[in-house]
Write a protein that holds these residues in place. Structure first.
Motif, PDB file in Angstrom:
ATOM      1  N   PRO A 268       0.962  -1.613  -0.372  1.00  0.00           N
ATOM      2  CA  PRO A 268       0.079   0.141  -0.116  1.00  0.00           C
ATOM      3  C   PRO A 268       0.907   1.149  -0.319  1.00  0.00           C
ATOM      4  O   PRO A 268       1.976   1.199   0.335  1.00  0.00           O
ATOM      5  CB  PRO A 268      -0.664   0.028   1.199  1.00  0.00           C
ATOM      6  CG  PRO A 268      -0.733  -1.692   1.628  1.00  0.00           C
ATOM      7  CD  PRO A 268       0.839  -2.312   1.336  1.00  0.00           C
ATOM      8  N   ALA A 269       0.369   1.983  -0.420  1.00  0.00           N
ATOM      9  CA  ALA A 269       1.212   3.261  -0.699  1.00  0.00           C
ATOM     10  C   ALA A 269       1.162   4.543   0.568  1.00  0.00           C
ATOM     11  O   ALA A 269       2.014   4.503   0.889  1.00  0.00           O
ATOM     12  CB  ALA A 269       0.488   4.109  -2.044  1.00  0.00           C
ATOM     13  N   VAL A 270      -0.219   4.023   1.121  1.00  0.00           N
ATOM     14  CA  VAL A 270      -0.091   4.626   2.310  1.00  0.00           C
ATOM     15  C   VAL A 270       0.091   4.485   3.268  1.00  0.00           C
ATOM     16  O   VAL A 270      -1.595   3.234   3.189  1.00  0.00           O
ATOM     17  CB  VAL A 270      -1.982   5.749   1.987  1.00  0.00           C
ATOM     18  CG1 VAL A 270      -2.136   6.937   2.907  1.00  0.00           C
ATOM     19  CG2 VAL A 270      -1.708   7.235   0.975  1.00  0.00           C
ATOM     20  N   SER A 271      -0.293   4.564   4.564  1.00  0.00           N
ATOM     21  CA  SER A 271      -0.435   3.685   5.908  1.00  0.00           C
ATOM     22  C   SER A 271      -2.020   3.306   6.105  1.00  0.00           C
ATOM     23  O   SER A 271      -2.882   4.140   5.926  1.00  0.00           O
ATOM     24  CB  SER A 271       0.678   4.360   7.283  1.00  0.00           C
ATOM     25  OG  SER A 271       0.040   6.102   7.289  1.00  0.00           O
ATOM     26  N   ILE A 272      -1.692   2.358   6.909  1.00  0.00           N
ATOM     27  CA  ILE A 272      -3.648   2.084   7.155  1.00  0.00           C
ATOM     28  C   ILE A 272      -3.888   3.369   8.014  1.00  0.00           C
ATOM     29  O   ILE A 272      -5.356   3.287   8.367  1.00  0.00           O
ATOM     30  CB  ILE A 272      -4.194   0.898   7.828  1.00  0.00           C
ATOM     31  CG1 ILE A 272      -5.084   0.536   7.568  1.00  0.00           C
ATOM     32  CG2 ILE A 272      -2.740   0.389   8.679  1.00  0.00           C
ATOM     33  CD1 ILE A 272      -5.838   0.626   6.741  1.00  0.00           C
ATOM     34  N   GLY A 273      -3.202   3.987   9.012  1.00  0.00           N
ATOM     35  CA  GLY A 273      -3.522   4.880  10.159  1.00  0.00           C
ATOM     36  C   GLY A 273      -4.335   6.171   9.189  1.00  0.00           C
ATOM     37  O   GLY A 273      -5.396   6.762   9.287  1.00  0.00           O
ATOM     38  N   THR A 274      -3.438   6.089   7.973  1.00  0.00           N
ATOM     39  CA  THR A 274      -4.047   7.504   7.521  1.00  0.00           C
ATOM     40  C   THR A 274      -5.188   7.213   6.519  1.00  0.00           C
ATOM     41  O   THR A 274      -5.948   7.955   6.389  1.00  0.00           O
ATOM     42  CB  THR A 274      -3.300   7.973   6.365  1.00  0.00           C
ATOM     43  OG1 THR A 274      -1.932   7.990   7.821  1.00  0.00           O
ATOM     44  CG2 THR A 274      -2.893   9.578   5.754  1.00  0.00           C
TER      45      THR A 274
ATOM     46  N   PHE B 150      -8.678   2.379  15.539  1.00  0.00           N
ATOM     47  CA  PHE B 150      -8.023   2.331  14.361  1.00  0.00           C
ATOM     48  C   PHE B 150      -6.160   2.855  15.297  1.00  0.00           C
ATOM     49  O   PHE B 150      -6.084   3.988  16.432  1.00  0.00           O
ATOM     50  CB  PHE B 150      -8.270   4.018  13.780  1.00  0.00           C
ATOM     51  CG  PHE B 150      -9.747   3.590  12.753  1.00  0.00           C
ATOM     52  CD1 PHE B 150      -9.760   2.275  12.890  1.00  0.00           C
ATOM     53  CD2 PHE B 150     -10.315   4.467  12.529  1.00  0.00           C
ATOM     54  CE1 PHE B 150     -11.143   1.712  12.490  1.00  0.00           C
ATOM     55  CE2 PHE B 150     -12.114   3.845  12.485  1.00  0.00           C
ATOM     56  CZ  PHE B 150     -12.326   2.729  11.965  1.00  0.00           C
ATOM     57  N   PRO B 151      -5.176   2.532  14.378  1.00  0.00           N
ATOM     58  CA  PRO B 151      -4.180   3.319  14.364  1.00  0.00           C
ATOM     59  C   PRO B 151      -4.053   4.206  14.176  1.00  0.00           C
ATOM     60  O   PRO B 151      -4.874   5.535  13.611  1.00  0.00           O
ATOM     61  CB  PRO B 151      -3.005   2.421  13.391  1.00  0.00           C
ATOM     62  CG  PRO B 151      -3.770   1.906  12.766  1.00  0.00           C
ATOM     63  CD  PRO B 151      -5.768   1.464  13.497  1.00  0.00           C
ATOM     64  N   ALA B 152      -2.900   5.212  14.919  1.00  0.00           N
ATOM     65  CA  ALA B 152      -2.368   6.867  14.354  1.00  0.00           C
ATOM     66  C   ALA B 152      -2.079   6.914  13.396  1.00  0.00           C
ATOM     67  O   ALA B 152      -1.256   6.096  12.524  1.00  0.00           O
ATOM     68  CB  ALA B 152      -1.956   7.518  15.234  1.00  0.00           C
ATOM     69  N   PRO B 153      -2.773   7.395  12.342  1.00  0.00           N
ATOM     70  CA  PRO B 153      -2.224   8.459  10.878  1.00  0.00           C
ATOM     71  C   PRO B 153      -0.003   8.163  11.429  1.00  0.00           C
ATOM     72  O   PRO B 153      -0.119   9.343  11.647  1.00  0.00           O
ATOM     73  CB  PRO B 153      -2.406   9.326  10.966  1.00  0.00           C
ATOM     74  CG  PRO B 153      -4.151  10.228  11.176  1.00  0.00           C
ATOM     75  CD  PRO B 153      -3.047   9.096  12.698  1.00  0.00           C
ATOM     76  N   GLU B 154       0.435   7.700  10.395  1.00  0.00           N
ATOM     77  CA  GLU B 154       1.580   7.937  10.215  1.00  0.00           C
ATOM     78  C   GLU B 154       2.218   8.811   9.385  1.00  0.00           C
ATOM     79  O   GLU B 154       2.856   9.438   9.603  1.00  0.00           O
ATOM     80  CB  GLU B 154       2.380   6.481   9.744  1.00  0.00           C
ATOM     81  CG  GLU B 154       1.546   5.649  10.910  1.00  0.00           C
ATOM     82  CD  GLU B 154       2.384   4.171  10.253  1.00  0.00           C
ATOM     83  OE1 GLU B 154       3.088   4.184   9.333  1.00  0.00           O
ATOM     84  OE2 GLU B 154       2.083   2.903  10.743  1.00  0.00           O
ATOM     85  N   ASP B 155       1.713   9.532   8.346  1.00  0.00           N
ATOM     86  CA  ASP B 155       1.979  10.306   7.562  1.00  0.00           C
ATOM     87  C   ASP B 155       1.740  11.840   8.443  1.00  0.00           C
ATOM     88  O   ASP B 155       1.608  12.823   7.397  1.00  0.00           O
ATOM     89  CB  ASP B 155       1.567  10.244   6.050  1.00  0.00           C
ATOM     90  CG  ASP B 155       1.385   8.654   5.439  1.00  0.00           C
ATOM     91  OD1 ASP B 155       2.452   8.082   5.903  1.00  0.00           O
ATOM     92  OD2 ASP B 155       0.431   8.222   4.772  1.00  0.00           O
ATOM     93  N   ALA B 156       0.794  12.229   8.764  1.00  0.00           N
ATOM     94  CA  ALA B 156       0.683  13.581   9.548  1.00  0.00           C
ATOM     95  C   ALA B 156       1.794  13.894  10.040  1.00  0.00           C
ATOM     96  O   ALA B 156       2.188  12.684  11.009  1.00  0.00           O
ATOM     97  CB  ALA B 156      -1.125  13.387  10.273  1.00  0.00           C
ATOM     98  N   ALA B 157       2.718  15.110  10.321  1.00  0.00           N
ATOM     99  CA  ALA B 157       3.685  15.346  11.071  1.00  0.00           C
ATOM    100  C   ALA B 157       2.764  16.114  12.452  1.00  0.00           C
ATOM    101  O   ALA B 157       2.103  17.152  12.116  1.00  0.00           O
ATOM    102  CB  ALA B 157       4.179  16.416  10.164  1.00  0.00           C
ATOM    103  N   PRO B 158       2.977  16.186  13.580  1.00  0.00           N
ATOM    104  CA  PRO B 158       2.937  16.537  14.765  1.00  0.00           C
ATOM    105  C   PRO B 158       2.735  17.972  14.578  1.00  0.00           C
ATOM    106  O   PRO B 158       3.349  18.887  14.101  1.00  0.00           O
ATOM    107  CB  PRO B 158       3.910  16.610  15.465  1.00  0.00           C
ATOM    108  CG  PRO B 158       4.664  15.219  14.980  1.00  0.00           C
ATOM    109  CD  PRO B 158       4.671  15.378  13.555  1.00  0.00           C
ATOM    110  N   ALA B 159       1.836  18.675  14.704  1.00  0.00           N
ATOM    111  CA  ALA B 159       1.644  19.909  15.137  1.00  0.00           C
ATOM    112  C   ALA B 159       2.626  21.250  15.489  1.00  0.00           C
ATOM    113  O   ALA B 159       2.783  21.697  15.720  1.00  0.00           O
ATOM    114  CB  ALA B 159       0.214  20.676  15.967  1.00  0.00           C
TER     115      ALA B 159
END
Length: 245
Positions: A59-65, A179-188
């Protein structure tokens, strides 16, 4: 039959063979393909040409995202194709495939009464579970993720549809797993990586070293006295005394 008739038959056969060969040569010269211009090399399919899919798809995008934007309601409609082989109700009966109720975090290949493939049994022996990531990769391409599986389903290639189906499967439980946390999102509050530039300049002292108003005292030994030497005074006194006599 005399020799004349035999010669005619043989001649007819030879003539027919020559005619067929001539037609074949003529057709080949007319329809034989030949390169008349610059060629174009077609790109080979990705993943190689080996039988069985040419390698595992990822998969190109993580399942969390993906799950962060998933819609379980749409997933319920999109999962109807799964209902042809799997029981999605609480009865959790075996059909062509095992029941899928409470499948999230269940040990792979552990549904009672179903005859699993060897690869599923290996995962069961290893204690592997149907995590969200496992489900994501398996539904993308079952044959690529678990070569040897009995599941003939080609897979769900659309990321959003696959995430919707997984989100729906998570609801098939008395206690749905988070759900797992989105891996592609950068912390604020993630630092930018550039050193912070201070707006404060080091204060420059305006005070100059104070010049001493005091001069070093002159040495008493080198100071010139204004009084005449004692010997001169005594000489003057003696001269005055002589004059008085």
């Amino acid at each position: 039959m005399d020799s004349f008739e035999l010669n005619k038959i043989i001649g007819a056969i030879l003539g027919t063979l020559l005619f067929v060969m001539g037609v074949g040569f003529l057709a080949e010269s007319i329809y034989h393909p030949s390169a008349t211009g610059p060629g174009y090399a077609l790109p080979e399919p990705e993943g190689g040409g080996e039988e069985g899919g040419g390698g595992e798809e990822a998969p190109a995008v993580s399942i969390g995202t993906l799950l962060a934007a998933a819609d379980a309601t749409q997933g319920a409609d999109q999962a109807k194709k799964c209902g042809a082989c799997h029981d999605l109700s609480e009865a959790n009966a075996n059909k062509t495939g095992p029941g899928l109720y409470d499948v999230v975090e269940r040990v792979i290949g552990s549904h009672p009464g179903f005859a699993y493939s060897a690869v599923m049994q290996e995962h069961q022996a290893a204690g592997d579970t149907w995590t969200y990531d496992h489900l994501n990769q398996f539904l993308l391409s079952p044959k690529a993720h678990m070569p040897g599986t009995k599941m003939t389903f080609a897979g769900v290639k659309n990321d959003q549809e696959r995430a919707n189906i997984i989100a729906f499967l998570s609801t098939l439980s008395a206690s749905p797993k988070p759900f797992p946390a989105p891996e592609d999102a950068a912390p604020a509050d993630e630092p930018s990586g550039e050193p912070a530039v201070s707006s404060e300049e080091p204060a420059v002292s305006s005070a100059e070293p104070a010049a001493s108003s005091e001069e070093p005292a002159a040495s008493s030994e080198s100071a010139t006295s204004s009084e005449p030497p004692a010997s001169s005074a005594e000489s003057a006194a003696s001269e005055a005394s002589s004059a008085a006599q």
